[in-house]
Design a protein around this motif. Structure first.
Motif, PDB file in Angstrom:
ATOM      1  N   ILE A 267       4.804   3.818  12.443  1.00  0.00           N
ATOM      2  CA  ILE A 267       5.451   3.277  11.253  1.00  0.00           C
ATOM      3  C   ILE A 267       4.794   1.943  10.895  1.00  0.00           C
ATOM      4  N   HIS A 268       4.534   1.755   9.594  1.00  0.00           N
ATOM      5  CA  HIS A 268       3.906   0.521   9.120  1.00  0.00           C
ATOM      6  C   HIS A 268       4.931  -0.284   8.315  1.00  0.00           C
ATOM      7  N   PRO A 269       5.015  -1.605   8.522  1.00  0.00           N
ATOM      8  CA  PRO A 269       6.020  -2.411   7.809  1.00  0.00           C
ATOM      9  C   PRO A 269       5.830  -2.441   6.299  1.00  0.00           C
ATOM     10  N   ASP A 270       4.629  -2.090   5.809  1.00  0.00           N
ATOM     11  CA  ASP A 270       4.380  -2.133   4.361  1.00  0.00           C
ATOM     12  C   ASP A 270       4.647  -0.801   3.665  1.00  0.00           C
ATOM     13  N   GLU A 271       5.235   0.149   4.351  1.00  0.00           N
ATOM     14  CA  GLU A 271       5.491   1.456   3.724  1.00  0.00           C
ATOM     15  C   GLU A 271       6.450   1.353   2.549  1.00  0.00           C
ATOM     16  N   ASN A 272       7.216   0.262   2.496  1.00  0.00           N
ATOM     17  CA  ASN A 272       8.155   0.055   1.389  1.00  0.00           C
ATOM     18  C   ASN A 272       7.662  -1.038   0.443  1.00  0.00           C
ATOM     19  N   ASP A 273       6.364  -1.282   0.434  1.00  0.00           N
ATOM     20  CA  ASP A 273       5.792  -2.324  -0.418  1.00  0.00           C
ATOM     21  C   ASP A 273       6.137  -2.060  -1.885  1.00  0.00           C
ATOM     22  N   SER A 274       6.506  -3.106  -2.596  1.00  0.00           N
ATOM     23  CA  SER A 274       6.981  -2.958  -3.982  1.00  0.00           C
ATOM     24  C   SER A 274       5.889  -2.479  -4.931  1.00  0.00           C
ATOM     25  N   ASN A 275       4.623  -2.633  -4.556  1.00  0.00           N
ATOM     26  CA  ASN A 275       3.531  -2.198  -5.423  1.00  0.00           C
ATOM     27  C   ASN A 275       3.156  -0.735  -5.234  1.00  0.00           C
ATOM     28  N   LEU A 276       3.735  -0.076  -4.259  1.00  0.00           N
ATOM     29  CA  LEU A 276       3.510   1.354  -4.102  1.00  0.00           C
ATOM     30  C   LEU A 276       4.331   2.103  -5.158  1.00  0.00           C
ATOM     31  N   PRO A 277       3.812   3.207  -5.687  1.00  0.00           N
ATOM     32  CA  PRO A 277       4.579   3.952  -6.703  1.00  0.00           C
ATOM     33  C   PRO A 277       5.852   4.541  -6.106  1.00  0.00           C
ATOM     34  N   THR A 278       6.831   4.749  -6.949  1.00  0.00           N
ATOM     35  CA  THR A 278       8.141   5.205  -6.471  1.00  0.00           C
ATOM     36  C   THR A 278       8.059   6.552  -5.746  1.00  0.00           C
ATOM     37  N   GLU A 279       7.076   7.386  -6.107  1.00  0.00           N
ATOM     38  CA  GLU A 279       6.964   8.709  -5.494  1.00  0.00           C
ATOM     39  C   GLU A 279       6.702   8.636  -3.991  1.00  0.00           C
ATOM     40  N   ILE A 280       6.053   7.552  -3.547  1.00  0.00           N
ATOM     41  CA  ILE A 280       5.690   7.462  -2.129  1.00  0.00           C
ATOM     42  C   ILE A 280       6.291   6.239  -1.439  1.00  0.00           C
ATOM     43  N   ARG A 281       6.920   5.358  -2.199  1.00  0.00           N
ATOM     44  CA  ARG A 281       7.468   4.139  -1.602  1.00  0.00           C
ATOM     45  C   ARG A 281       8.581   4.474  -0.611  1.00  0.00           C
ATOM     46  N   GLY A 282       8.494   3.857   0.558  1.00  0.00           N
ATOM     47  CA  GLY A 282       9.506   4.075   1.578  1.00  0.00           C
ATOM     48  C   GLY A 282       9.294   5.314   2.416  1.00  0.00           C
ATOM     49  N   LYS A 283       8.166   6.016   2.202  1.00  0.00           N
ATOM     50  CA  LYS A 283       7.873   7.230   2.965  1.00  0.00           C
ATOM     51  C   LYS A 283       6.736   6.975   3.952  1.00  0.00           C
ATOM     52  N   HIS A 284       6.730   7.756   5.014  1.00  0.00           N
ATOM     53  CA  HIS A 284       5.688   7.657   6.032  1.00  0.00           C
ATOM     54  C   HIS A 284       4.758   8.855   5.920  1.00  0.00           C
ATOM     55  N   PHE A 285       3.450   8.609   6.098  1.00  0.00           N
ATOM     56  CA  PHE A 285       2.459   9.679   5.982  1.00  0.00           C
ATOM     57  C   PHE A 285       1.519   9.670   7.176  1.00  0.00           C
ATOM     58  N   ASP A 286       1.240  10.858   7.693  1.00  0.00           N
ATOM     59  CA  ASP A 286       0.285  10.997   8.786  1.00  0.00           C
ATOM     60  C   ASP A 286      -1.063  11.526   8.318  1.00  0.00           C
ATOM     61  N   ALA A 287      -1.150  12.016   7.081  1.00  0.00           N
ATOM     62  CA  ALA A 287      -2.402  12.581   6.569  1.00  0.00           C
ATOM     63  C   ALA A 287      -2.452  12.424   5.053  1.00  0.00           C
ATOM     64  N   PHE A 288      -3.667  12.386   4.510  1.00  0.00           N
ATOM     65  CA  PHE A 288      -3.796  12.135   3.073  1.00  0.00           C
ATOM     66  C   PHE A 288      -3.205  13.251   2.234  1.00  0.00           C
ATOM     67  N   LYS A 289      -3.199  14.485   2.745  1.00  0.00           N
ATOM     68  CA  LYS A 289      -2.671  15.594   1.956  1.00  0.00           C
ATOM     69  C   LYS A 289      -1.158  15.475   1.771  1.00  0.00           C
ATOM     70  N   GLU A 290      -0.494  14.771   2.676  1.00  0.00           N
ATOM     71  CA  GLU A 290       0.933  14.533   2.505  1.00  0.00           C
ATOM     72  C   GLU A 290       1.187  13.604   1.322  1.00  0.00           C
ATOM     73  N   ILE A 291       0.266  12.659   1.103  1.00  0.00           N
ATOM     74  CA  ILE A 291       0.372  11.789  -0.073  1.00  0.00           C
ATOM     75  C   ILE A 291       0.098  12.604  -1.330  1.00  0.00           C
ATOM     76  N   CYS A 292      -0.912  13.477  -1.279  1.00  0.00           N
ATOM     77  CA  CYS A 292      -1.213  14.342  -2.425  1.00  0.00           C
ATOM     78  C   CYS A 292       0.020  15.145  -2.841  1.00  0.00           C
ATOM     79  N   ASP A 293       0.748  15.661  -1.842  1.00  0.00           N
ATOM     80  CA  ASP A 293       1.945  16.468  -2.143  1.00  0.00           C
ATOM     81  C   ASP A 293       2.944  15.675  -2.970  1.00  0.00           C
ATOM     82  N   CYS A 294       3.124  14.394  -2.619  1.00  0.00           N
ATOM     83  CA  CYS A 294       4.096  13.557  -3.333  1.00  0.00           C
ATOM     84  C   CYS A 294       3.588  13.127  -4.702  1.00  0.00           C
TER      85      CYS A 294
END
Length: 301
Positions: A267-294
């Motif tokens: 877990i990274h403390p910046d996963e809820n960074d305000s500059n991340l888009p709402t689709e992925i903010r507050g979520k944890h990812f182990d691989a880039f394809k998981e980000i693609c899904d969101c």
């Protein structure tokens, strides 16, 4: 009789221009002046091609853009070249709202005015393979990097890659470009999103060092199907693709939306960074394809 679609009115010239604008363009207009500025940035005067040849990057960009300028002038666009210390810009200018301005603004703009949030115009997806390639070539000419250091592997022989670098503010463009590339049978090897789980998974660097451009990585021999109009990039592409072909005889498959191997990340403390888009903010990812899904991957949505 087939109903007319906007994609039927696209040409290779317009498609290439749309790619340039999407990759590094900015729209500026008011009642008196209408401009589109496209930046070709570079960090150093010299660039290494292959393992030994150093080329004057600034000179190659300038010379290559002369042909682009002629191409745009031939479709009635007023365009000039502006040369600065660390960048060269194409400045497209209109004195009135002619059909070219209205058509381009309609396709690329909407409520968007810069490459920080431009998306792939929907008609490009419906267009011919030639127009798709020209659009991607426009993107690559302003955002693509072909360097010997962009390799894959932990020991020689390394497999060289092209990097398409998308501004970190634009999270929609990478999965859209992936869809477009796959439609012409060009696979993506990796998308290194500017996200803390991918760029600094162990939080060793801190200070939001992960908030950098998204890097779309494509093997050089696969990107040869598209190529560059910027001459030093094309020269580097040919040399590195040739090296890959001499060392590797297998191709990677197109993405099917699934992840074959996942390494669990902390877990990274910046996963809820305000500059991340709402689709992925507050979520944890182990691989880039998981980000693609969101981010609305076409394989899953």
């Amino acid at each position: 009789m087939e109903k007319n679609k906007i994609s039927n009115f696209l040409t290779p010239d317009i498609s290439y221009l749309l790619g340039l604008i999407t990759g590094r363009g900015e729209i500026q207009y008011n009642q008196d002046v209408k401009k589109i500025i496209i930046d070709f940035e570079y960090k150093s005067q010299k660039v290494t091609v292959g393992r030994s040849i150093d080329l004057d990057q600034k000179l190659h960009i300038q010379t290559s853009l002369d042909q682009v300028i002629v191409r745009l002038q031939n479709i009635g666009i007023n365009v000039a070249k502006n040369v600065l210390e660390n960048s060269i810009s194409l400045v497209l200018k209109w004195d009135k709202e002619d059909i070219a301005w209205l058509f381009i603004k309609f396709l690329i703009n909407g409520t968007r005015f810069s490459y920080h949030d431009f998306q792939v115009p929907e008609p490009i997806f419906e267009s011919t393979e030639i127009n798709k390639k020209e659009f991607i070539r426009g993107i690559g000419d302003v955002t693509g990097y072909v360097r010997p250091s962009n390799y894959y592997g932990f020991k020689e022989p390394y497999r060289h890659r092209v990097y398409i670098e998308i501004t970190q503010n634009n999270w929609s463009l990478p999965p859209q470009l992936c869809r477009l590339l796959q439609s012409i049978q060009v696979p993506i090897q990796n998308i290194n999103y500017g996200h803390p789980n991918l760029r600094d998974p162990n939080n060793n660097k801190g200070s939001r060092s992960w908030a950098k451009e998204h890097q779309m990585k494509i093997f050089a021999e696969d990107y040869q199907k598209i190529g560059f109009y910027i001459s030093h990039k094309q020269q580097a592409l040919n040399e590195l693709a040739s090296t890959n072909k001499s060392n590797f005889d297998s191709n990677i498959p197109l993405c099917d939306g699934t992840t074959q191997r996942i390494k669990t990340k902390p877990i990274h403390p910046d996963e809820n960074d305000s500059n991340l888009p709402t689709e992925i903010r507050g979520k944890h990812f182990d691989a880039f394809k998981e980000i693609c899904d969101c981010l609305n991957c076409y394989m899953k949505n």
